[in-house]
Motif scaffolding. Sequence first.
Motif: not given
Length: 435
Positions: A106-110, A127-134, A183-191
Amino acid sequence: MHKKCYVLVLVIAIFFSCLSGCYDAREIDDEVYAISIGVDKGVNNKLRLTVQYPTYKGGSEGSSGGGQDQSGIQSKNVQEGSNINTIEAPTVLEGIDMLSMAISRRVSLFHTKCLIFSEDFAKLGVEGYMGGFERFRETRTTMSIIVTKGKAEDFIKESKSYIGSSLSKSIELLLAQSGISGFFPQIEFSEFYRNLSSTYKQPIALYGGVNDFKNLKEEDVENPPLVAGKGFLPGQLPRRGVSKRELVGIAIFDGGKMVGSLDSYETTYYMMLTGNFKNGIVSIPDKYSPEHAIIFNLHNSRKPKVKAYFKDGKPVIDLRIAMESEIYAIQSRMNYEKLSMEEDIESQIEEFLLKGMNDAIKKTQKQYGVDIFGFGGWMAGNFFTIDEWENYNWLSHYKDAAINLDLHVDVRRTGLIFNSEPIFTIKGKEQRTTK
């Protein structure tokens, strides 16, 4: 008395039996942990999902020898230490479950490090796919959000570890370079997810791509020019090497749709303006000798101070930025180390940075109309209620705001040299450029 003892023993036995394990427990080797997840536009279905996970062969994530089939031929979807699987599906989460028909675990996303969208897919809206991950319990909220030029599948295929054996460690260290260069930031899922529904600012993502190494020209130029402050987008860096994957700049979103991007230098200015610029080396042309560069290390000395108000009905933002620098090199060998020259070199740095900052702000206002700096968080203080603020709709007024920058740069150190000495040649003492 004996009856009470029997009851007590029975209760204790039942209690300890509940501590013996969980009915839904999973062993570590019963799952594979996705390192990277990529999403592209599908052909026969909504999307094409790519999942990269380690093989765990040879006792090491990065061990070689696991990338060949029985014939000894290297598979194009197998790398040293990791496998790549691609499938078309209606949604990301269902696609992950569909992979169980082909993968023995099984593939886990942990432990997912990054979620990658192709630019074409991001422009349609994510935007429609972010809600499923949240909502999903396994979502790692610290995973980075990346938009890549070209296909996400191709970007993942170039995600390899050339230093050390661990691919996960390689990805972590690549993302950590944000604090070294800016030259690039750190952007996490929660932000990213939080800013999708924010009334103060719009989301951004890391911008990535694959470099084909064709930008490094081989022409013989007698006297190459000094080009300072030139920004690049993914795939444009004039370089060669072993790793084709690169992160350069940021992708800009209006809601859930990508509308544009900032290049590497514009991203540096963005990080300075938001107070997230930790450290970086900058080269600028010497005002008195333009063919030579002044090289210095730069960082924010404190968080920017912001004052937001209305003037004649128009939003105004005053932003004061304080930075510190250390001189690394003065190619013209002009003696900027003297106290009498301190203000001169500071003004040169300020002039160079101010132009870049103003240009970056102007680009977000006039070209995209999107507030990625979070100025709305300061402007909201001028409203008495949340309803008033939401009805005003700051995001639609950002493009009309007057933004005034006040930058102050202090040169704190001059490196290990206290005085730039002239060069001596067979002609004698070289004449230095003087003010």
